[in-house]
Design a protein around this motif. Structure first.
Motif, short mmCIF file in Angstrom:
data_model
loop_
_atom_site.label_atom_id
_atom_site.label_comp_id
_atom_site.label_asym_id
_atom_site.label_seq_id
_atom_site.Cartn_x
_atom_site.Cartn_y
_atom_site.Cartn_z
N ARG A 218 0.83 -1.21 0.00
CA ARG A 218 0.00 0.00 0.00
C ARG A 218 0.86 1.26 0.00
O ARG A 218 0.61 2.20 -0.75
N ASN A 219 1.89 1.29 0.86
CA ASN A 219 2.73 2.47 0.98
C ASN A 219 4.03 2.39 0.17
O ASN A 219 4.88 3.27 0.27
N LYS A 220 4.16 1.34 -0.59
CA LYS A 220 5.31 1.18 -1.48
C LYS A 220 6.65 1.32 -0.74
O LYS A 220 7.47 2.21 -1.02
N THR A 221 6.85 0.44 0.23
CA THR A 221 8.14 0.41 0.90
C THR A 221 8.35 -0.97 1.49
O THR A 221 7.46 -1.83 1.45
N TYR A 222 9.54 -1.21 2.00
CA TYR A 222 9.86 -2.43 2.73
C TYR A 222 9.99 -2.05 4.20
O TYR A 222 10.64 -1.05 4.53
N ASP A 223 9.38 -2.83 5.09
CA ASP A 223 9.45 -2.47 6.50
C ASP A 223 9.42 -3.73 7.36
O ASP A 223 9.54 -4.85 6.85
N ASN A 224 9.27 -3.55 8.66
CA ASN A 224 9.28 -4.67 9.60
C ASN A 224 7.92 -4.87 10.27
O ASN A 224 7.86 -5.36 11.40
N GLN A 225 6.86 -4.49 9.58
CA GLN A 225 5.53 -4.65 10.14
C GLN A 225 5.14 -6.12 10.22
O GLN A 225 5.56 -6.94 9.39
N THR A 226 4.34 -6.46 11.21
CA THR A 226 3.83 -7.82 11.38
C THR A 226 2.31 -7.80 11.31
O THR A 226 1.68 -6.74 11.38
N SER A 227 1.74 -8.98 11.20
CA SER A 227 0.29 -9.11 11.17
C SER A 227 -0.15 -10.12 12.22
O SER A 227 0.43 -11.21 12.31
N PRO A 228 -1.17 -9.79 13.02
CA PRO A 228 -1.66 -10.75 14.01
C PRO A 228 -2.24 -12.00 13.36
O PRO A 228 -2.38 -13.04 14.01
N VAL A 229 -2.56 -11.91 12.08
CA VAL A 229 -3.10 -13.06 11.36
C VAL A 229 -2.01 -14.11 11.13
O VAL A 229 -2.30 -15.31 10.99
N PHE A 230 -0.74 -13.66 11.10
CA PHE A 230 0.38 -14.57 10.82
C PHE A 230 1.42 -14.48 11.95
O PHE A 230 2.52 -13.96 11.76
N PRO A 231 1.09 -14.99 13.13
CA PRO A 231 2.02 -14.86 14.27
C PRO A 231 3.32 -15.64 14.09
O PRO A 231 4.29 -15.37 14.80
N ARG A 232 3.35 -16.59 13.16
CA ARG A 232 4.58 -17.35 12.95
C ARG A 232 5.59 -16.60 12.08
O ARG A 232 6.71 -17.06 11.90
N HIS A 233 5.18 -15.46 11.53
CA HIS A 233 6.03 -14.76 10.57
C HIS A 233 6.49 -13.43 11.17
O HIS A 233 5.69 -12.52 11.35
#
Length: 515
Positions: A218-233
């Motif tokens: 969405r914001n056209k970048t690479y970052d270290n955000q996580t998602s609660p949907v994928f806790p293994r990642h």
């Protein structure tokens, strides 16, 4: 005749028990491998997902079929042009399922959402039945297995079928259900992944490096955000606990999928068809787990991404043997033709390795050329104990233009030795040119789609990302990396007008206006 083809997305041989991995990730696959032939030097010709499966199904290198990327012109196969007949080549035996239907009279069945995921509807060409599991490749095994078991229950005992099933659990982000637990939580990490290696990887840059494991579309970048949907990642890897989260997440995905494959095998056993069933187990590409400093992605034309498993259990043929010859995944089509005693399609680029299955005879190639144009733009040459990687667009990883790795001494591709072995690099470039010349002679429009990708702005997963990523690098204390990224990729930033040229053009305009 019955054939089961298991296409296990992102499955790396490095993380499979039958290929020597220390963790027990693939016990059900390992049993099949013990009953057939395991190929140790098997590669996709074109990575990642859409290029790989298009090459496999068409039997042609991406440079010839035209699909080498995930977007733009090179995200579609080339048109056949003025020579196209009422039925195109894909309908006249040029595609794997079409061929098996026409030449071997098999009922061809697909269980996969792949064509919809990448708008690669040529992938459907020739399948009699298509079952789309409907989640665009975000499936977990519990979404795929019931569909497969239902088909097996209704059709397993019938004669003459080819069943192609996609599983997705090793594909990023890792999604094994939480109730599956972690069978590896008390097992050591792979020995080569040390704190020293991690510290070195922290100095690296680009998507899916340890500092930025997430692509923010969405914001056209690479970052270290996580998602609660994928806790293994994880979003990044800053310590060995983070490393464990990453490696365990991938391995759990593989083990979870393998247990579901065990359910398929049990059902086929109950149907009484397992003994004479041909089973082919492979993948579209591997998964980098530290190779080139990249984690959880299939983003390069290297050993981690392009080396794939291939296991063939063919009743009545060789059992329990290992083949070390160099082969492409698109060699499967002429191999099947050879095994079935049916004619080979002249347009195919592959070479049969049926002698391996029949007699255990080595028939590997002298070298392979593998390509990646979706995350980076690279072509690589795999020969003897070497892999030579040539980067045309580094995907903002700051890779050297030439990289060379001795896979016997450095299987995880940590130390570029190109400068120490110029003669080996020259040999690799000779092979690359030889391959390119032959491919272009067979190319209907004499256009190399790699350069189409470059002309259209570079690899899809890097287009437009550098300004946002440069800002993140500045904000996270790594601004010293930005000048080199800008130097390499000046077209990624809005350009200020050239003042001298602007003044010159203004004078010309004034003269033309009579002022």
């Amino acid at each position: 005749m019955r054939i089961l083809f298991l296409d296990l997305d992102s499955l790396s041989p490095d993380h499979m028990g039958c290929y020597g991995y220390e963790r027990n990730t693939t016990p059900n696959i390992d049993k099949i491998a013990a009953e057939g032939v395991r190929f140790t030097n098997y590669y996709t010709s074109d990575a990642p997902c859409a290029p790989s499966r298009t090459a496999l199904m068409s039997g042609k290198f991406g440079i010839i079929n035209g699909l080498v990327g995930h977007g733009g012109t090179a995200g579609d196969m080339k048109l056949e042009g003025t020579e196209r007949e009422l039925m195109g080549k894909l309908s006249r035996g040029g595609a794997l399922p079409t061929y098996l239907g026409l030449a071997a009279d098999l009922n061809t069945v697909l269980i996969s959402p792949f064509a919809q995921r990448h708008s690669t509807f040529h992938f459907y060409a020739g399948f009699n039945e298509i079952l789309n599991t409907g989640r665009y490749g975000n499936e977990s095994a519990e979404h795929v297995t019931p569909v497969a078991l239902d088909w097996i229950d209704r059709n397993g005992k019938k004669e003459d079928w080819f069943l192609y099933i996609n599983y997705w659990d090793p594909h990023t982000p890792y999604r094994a259900p939480s109730e599956f637990g972690n069978p590896f939580e008390n097992e050591p990490l792979p020995a080569w992944l040390t704190e020293e290696v991690l510290e070195r990887h922290k100095q690296m840059v680009g998507s899916h490096s340890v500092n930025e494991l997430n692509i923010d579309y969405r914001n056209k970048t690479y970052d270290n955000q996580t998602s609660p949907v994928f806790p293994r990642h994880p979003g990044d890897i800053q310590d060995m606990d983070g490393m464990r989260t990453m490696i365990d997440g991938y391995d759990c995905g593989i083990r979870y999928m393998d247990e579901h494959l065990g359910r398929l095998f049990a059902s086929l056993e109950e149907q009484g068809v397992m003994d004479d069933l041909i089973i082919i187990i492979s993948a579209d590409h591997g998964e980098n787990m530290g190779q080139l400093g990249i984690y959880g992605e299939h983003a390069t034309a290297d050993q981690g991404t392009c080396h794939i498993p291939m296991i063939i259990r063919w009743p009545g043929m060789k059992q329990g043997i290992v083949d070390d010859g160099l082969h492409y995944h698109l060699d499967l089509l002429p191999t099947l033709a050879d095994m079935l005693g049916t004619p080979v399609v002249p347009d195919w680029c592959g070479a049969s390795y049926a002698p391996v299955l029949k007699e255990g005879t080595d028939c590997g190639r002298e070298y392979l050329v593998v390509s990646q144009c979706a995350h980076v733009v690279q072509r690589s040459v795999r020969f003897r104990n070497w892999i030579y990687i040539r980067s045309y667009h580094d995907g903002f990883h700051l890779f050297d233009e030439e990289m060379l790795f001795n896979l016997d001494e450095d299987p995880k591709e940590q130390f570029n030795v190109a400068s120490e072995h110029r003669n080996v690099c020259m040999e690799a470039v000779y092979y690359l040119n030889q391959w390119h010349d032959e491919a272009m002679r067979r190319n209907s429009d004499a256009v190399d789609p790699l350069w189409t990708v470059m002309k259209e702005g570079g690899p899809f997963h890097a287009r437009g990302y550098l300004p946002g990523y440069a800002k993140r690098l500045e904000e996270t204390g790594r601004g010293h990396l930005v000048p080199e990224l800008v130097r390499r990729h000046p077209g990624e930033f809005p350009q200020e007008p050239n003042t001298v040229m602007a003044q010159f053009q203004a004078k010309i305009g004034a003269k033309m206006a009579g002022k």
